[in-house]
Design a protein around this motif. Structure first.
Motif, short mmCIF file in Angstrom:
data_model
loop_
_atom_site.label_atom_id
_atom_site.label_comp_id
_atom_site.label_asym_id
_atom_site.label_seq_id
_atom_site.Cartn_x
_atom_site.Cartn_y
_atom_site.Cartn_z
N LEU A 36 40.02 15.17 37.48
CA LEU A 36 40.60 15.35 38.96
C LEU A 36 39.76 14.72 39.95
N TYR A 37 38.39 14.75 39.83
CA TYR A 37 37.61 14.38 41.02
C TYR A 37 37.87 12.65 40.76
N ASP A 38 37.83 12.04 39.82
CA ASP A 38 38.17 10.64 39.50
C ASP A 38 39.46 10.08 40.05
N ALA A 39 40.19 11.11 39.90
CA ALA A 39 41.74 10.67 40.37
C ALA A 39 41.69 10.93 42.05
N LEU A 40 41.04 11.89 42.45
CA LEU A 40 41.11 12.15 43.88
C LEU A 40 40.07 10.99 44.68
N ARG A 41 39.40 10.51 43.88
CA ARG A 41 38.23 9.46 44.54
C ARG A 41 38.81 8.01 44.32
N LYS A 42 39.79 7.96 43.71
CA LYS A 42 40.24 6.35 43.31
C LYS A 42 40.46 6.00 44.67
N VAL A 43 40.06 4.61 44.83
CA VAL A 43 40.51 4.06 46.08
C VAL A 43 41.84 3.51 46.17
N LEU A 44 42.68 4.26 47.43
CA LEU A 44 43.97 4.37 47.53
C LEU A 44 44.71 2.98 47.37
#
Lengths: 143, 231, 103
Positions: A36-44
Motif C-alpha cells: 500500500l505504501y508503494d501505491a501511495l507514493r507512486k508518482v501521480l
C-alpha cells in the motif's frame, strides 16, 4: 517499483484503487502494508499504461481564465521565478484527490500560487485578501 | 461587457474561483515586480497567434520541396524559421514549457508515428498551437502508450499489421510533430491546397490526410486538371 | 547548450534502471527494468531530478538519449502487432548497458 511487467501492473491496479470514487478507507491508519505504501507514493502523473475505458475525445477551446493561467505561469517561468518542471512536480505534490479532481489549468494556477508562497514572495494572508478583493471586484463588474 | 443587462448574456460564463485565483496571482506577481503587465500582453499576443496551420504548411512544403523536407527533418528548430516560427520566441529563450528542441517525425509506408505525453501534456505549441483538450486527459495519456491501435481506431484510423505503429512518449525537452505521407489524389496541387488537407490531428498522428477532407476549406481544383478528383 | 561525450552510442542496447522514485520523475514506470535500443542522441540538459526542485545553476547536466522499445517487450499482453514500437527519452543516469541491471 516495477521489477517486472506483472508487478508493474499489480502496482498500477493498487494505485488506481486509490481513486476517490472507490478506495480503501484511509483515515491515518496506524500501520499499512509495504504494498500500500508503494501505491501511495507512486508518482501521480506517471499514468502511462493504466487501464482505462474508451471515452469521447472532446474538443474545447481555452476559456479566458485558462489561457490567462497558461500566460501567467509562462511569464513566471520567463522571468525566472520557477521553471515548468517545477510546476509539474508541484502538481504531483497536490496529492491524488486534487491532481485528478481539479481541471487541468486549475492545477497550474493552484501550484503557481503555492510556489510564490513557498518562496516568500507573497504570504497566504496577502493571497487570501487579494482573492477576496478580486472576487468582489469581478462580481460587481458582472452584476 | 455591457452592464445594462439584468442578467449576464449567454456568452458570459459565471464567475469561477479559478478565474478569481488566476487574476489574484497575476496581480500580485505584477505588483511584486515578478513580471510586468507588458510581459503578459506580449506573451498573450504570441500565444494567440499560434496555430497548427504552421505545421500544415511545413508538411505541404515538404511534399513539394525535397530540399526543404531534408532541412526540416535534420534540423526542425532551425528550419521552422523558414515558415515564420522562431522557437526562441517570445522570450528570447523559447517558451518556458516548450524549450527549443523540435523534431519532425516522418511517416513512411512502413512506419506510422503518433505523439503522446504520459507524464503531463508536452506539445509543440509554437507550430501546433494549444493542445486539444483530449490530448491532456489522463485517459489519452494512460492508453495511447499501451493500446495505441485501439485508441487510433477510436479516432477512425485503422492501420495494417505490417505498418509499425511508433508511439513517441514526449517526456523530456523535445517536442514532436508528425509529418504524414502525401495522400493519393493530390497530383498537381499547390502548397496552399495541400496545406488545407493537413489537419491538426494528422500532425499529432491520430489521423491521415485525405484528398477529400480539408481542415478549413475545400482546396480549389487547378483549372483543366483532374488531380484533385475523388476516386 | 553543453556538449558532452555520451556513454552510449546509437545502436547500443540499454536497460532502464529500476530505481525507487520519490516525489517526481520523468522516467516512466513502464520503462523501468526494460531493455531497448538507443536510436538518437539528444542535447545535454539539466536532469529533471534537479530541475523539478528549482536546482538550475548547480543542476547536473547529462546527455539524453532516445530509446526505442518493442511494445511486446513492454507489455506482455500487448494487443497490437509485433512490429509496433515506443520511443521515449532518458537521461544518462537512468541507463545501463543491457544485461547489467536486474530484469
Amino acid at each position: 517499483m516495477a521489477t517486472t511487467s506483472t508487478q508493474y501492473d499489480q502496482l498500477q491496479r493498487q494505485a488506481s484503487n486509490l481513486s476517490p470514487a472507490d478506495r480503501l478507507p484511509l483515515d491515518s491508519p496506524y500501520e499499512i502494508s509495504n504494498e500500500l505504501y508503494d501505491a501511495l507514493r507512486k508518482v501521480l502523473h506517471d499514468v502511462g499504461g493504466q487501464p482505462d475505458t474508451p471515452v469521447p475525445f472532446t474538443e474545447k477551446g481555452e476559456e479566458d481564465w485558462e489561457m490567462n493561467t497558461y500566460l501567467t505561469c509562462e511569464c513566471l517561468g520567463w522571468r525566472g521565478v520557477w521553471n515548468s518542471e517545477e510546476r509539474r512536480r508541484r502538481e504531483n505534490d497536490l496529492g491524488a484527490t486534487q491532481y485528478f479532481g481539479l481541471p487541468y489549468y486549475a492545477r497550474w494556477i493552484t501550484v503557481a500560487a503555492k510556489a510564490l508562497v513557498d518562496r516568500g514572495l507573497i504570504t497566504t494572508d496577502e493571497l487570501g485578501q487579494k482573492i477576496d478583493e478580486v472576487r468582489t471586484r469581478l462580481e460587481r463588474k458582472r452584476s | 461587457m455591457s452592464t445594462t443587462h439584468s442578467h449576464a448574456p449567454l456568452e458570459e460564463s459565471p464567475l469561477t474561483e479559478f478565474e478569481v485565483l488566476e487574476l489574484a496571482v497575476r496581480e500580485l506577481a505584477i505588483e511584486k515586480g515578478l513580471f510586468s503587465a507588458d510581459d503578459h500582453r506580449r506573451f498573450s499576443e504570441w500565444a494567440e497567434a499560434r496555430t497548427y496551420t504552421v505545421g500544415s504548411r511545413m508538411t505541404a512544403r515538404s511534399w513539394l520541396d525535397p530540399a526543404f523536407k531534408e532541412r526540416l527533418l535534420s534540423n526542425g528548430t532551425e528550419t521552422s524559421k523558414e515558415v515564420g516560427v522562431d522557437w526562441l520566441q517570445p522570450t528570447g529563450q523559447g517558451t518556458p514549457s516548450d524549450y527549443t528542441f523540435f523534431y519532425v517525425l516522418e511517416n513512411t509506408p512502413k512506419v506510422h508515428n503518433v505523439i503522446v505525453c504520459t507524464l503531463c501534456s508536452c506539445y509543440p505549441r509554437p507550430v501546433l498551437g494549444m493542445s486539444p483538450d483530449w490530448y491532456r486527459t489522463p485517459n489519452y495519456r494512460r492508453r495511447m502508450v499501451r493500446w495505441p491501435r485501439q485508441v487510433l481506431a477510436e479516432f477512425g484510423l485503422h492501420l495494417p499489421p505490417d505498418v509499425e505503429v511508433r508511439v513517441h512518449d514526449s517526456n523530456q525537452k523535445s517536442r514532436f510533430m508528425v509529418m504524414p505521407m502525401r495522400p493519393e489524389g493530390t497530383d498537381g496541387w499547390n502548397e496552399d491546397q495541400l496545406a488545407a488537407i493537413v489537419t491538426r490531428d494528422c500532425l499529432i498522428g491520430v489521423a491521415l490526410p485525405r484528398a477529400d477532407v480539408t481542415a478549413s476549406q475545400v482546396p480549389k481544383q487547378p483549372k483543366g486538371r483532374s488531380g484533385g478528383k475523388k476516386r | 547548450m553543453k556538449t558532452m561525450t555520451p556513454r552510449f552510442q546509437v545502436g547500443d542496447r540499454v536497460t532502464v534502471r529500476d530505481a525507487t522514485t520519490m516525489f517526481h520523475t520523468r522516467t516512466q514506470g513502464f520503462t523501468r527494468g526494460q531493455t531497448g535500443t538507443v536510436v538518437e542522441h539528444r542535447p545535454a540538459w539539466i536532469v529533471p531530478e534537479d530541475e523539478a526542485f528549482g536546482i538550475m545553476e548547480n543542476g547536473r547536466y547529462t546527455p539524453f538519449y532516445v530509446v526505442r522499445f518493442k511494445q511486446t517487450d513492454l507489455w506482455p499482453d500487448y494487443t497490437g502487432f509485433e512490429v509496433d514500437t515506443l520511443e521515449t527519452e532518458c537521461s544518462e543516469m537512468w541507463l545501463e548497458p543491457a544485461g547489467k541491471g536486474k530484469k
